[in-house]
Design a protein around this motif. Structure first.
Motif, PDB file in Angstrom:
ATOM      1  N   HIS A 193       4.154  -5.074   0.678  1.00  0.00           N
ATOM      2  CA  HIS A 193       3.704  -3.804   0.410  1.00  0.00           C
ATOM      3  C   HIS A 193       2.739  -3.084   1.301  1.00  0.00           C
ATOM      4  O   HIS A 193       1.346  -3.425   1.050  1.00  0.00           O
TER       5      HIS A 193
ATOM      6  N   MET B 217       1.239  -0.751   1.747  1.00  0.00           N
ATOM      7  CA  MET B 217       0.061   0.722   1.143  1.00  0.00           C
ATOM      8  C   MET B 217      -0.645  -0.170   0.822  1.00  0.00           C
ATOM      9  O   MET B 217      -1.834   0.651   0.256  1.00  0.00           O
ATOM     10  N   LEU B 218      -0.780  -1.549   0.003  1.00  0.00           N
ATOM     11  CA  LEU B 218      -1.736  -1.925  -0.228  1.00  0.00           C
ATOM     12  C   LEU B 218      -2.380  -2.692   1.108  1.00  0.00           C
ATOM     13  O   LEU B 218      -3.743  -3.096   0.767  1.00  0.00           O
TER      14      LEU B 218
ATOM     15  N   PRO C 264      -2.888  -0.025   4.282  1.00  0.00           N
ATOM     16  CA  PRO C 264      -3.380   1.847   4.170  1.00  0.00           C
ATOM     17  C   PRO C 264      -3.179   1.742   5.262  1.00  0.00           C
ATOM     18  O   PRO C 264      -2.444   2.934   5.686  1.00  0.00           O
ATOM     19  N   ASP C 265      -4.801   1.687   5.992  1.00  0.00           N
ATOM     20  CA  ASP C 265      -4.306   2.859   6.953  1.00  0.00           C
ATOM     21  C   ASP C 265      -3.412   2.385   8.178  1.00  0.00           C
ATOM     22  O   ASP C 265      -3.569   3.549   8.996  1.00  0.00           O
TER      23      ASP C 265
ATOM     24  N   ALA D 215      -0.504   4.603   6.898  1.00  0.00           N
ATOM     25  CA  ALA D 215      -0.606   6.323   6.719  1.00  0.00           C
ATOM     26  C   ALA D 215      -1.577   6.584   8.323  1.00  0.00           C
ATOM     27  O   ALA D 215      -0.692   8.107   8.334  1.00  0.00           O
TER      28      ALA D 215
END
Length: 58
Positions: free
Chosen positions: A37, A39-40, A43-44, A47
């Motif tokens: 995951h 995105m957890l 996240p930076d 993104a």
């Protein structure tokens, strides 16, 4: 339609080799040094990668 697959190189849920095989159907693939995951956990990083990909196709 351009496509990019994100392969999570340290994933223990879906082995990276399986992800790479699935990613072969995409136009290209990018590997990130994350687990399942990103995105957890990063996240930076994710993104930034998504912004870069989107800018290339704008």
């Amino acid at each position: 339609m351009p496509s990019t697959a994100v392969v999570c190189a340290e994933d223990r849920a879906t082995p990276p080799a399986v992800q790479r095989a699935q990613a072969a159907r995409a136009g290209r693939s990018v590997e990130v040094p994350t687990g399942h995951h990103p995105m957890l956990s990063h996240p930076d990083l994710l993104a930034g990668l998504l912004r870069k990909i989107a800018a290339e196709h704008a």
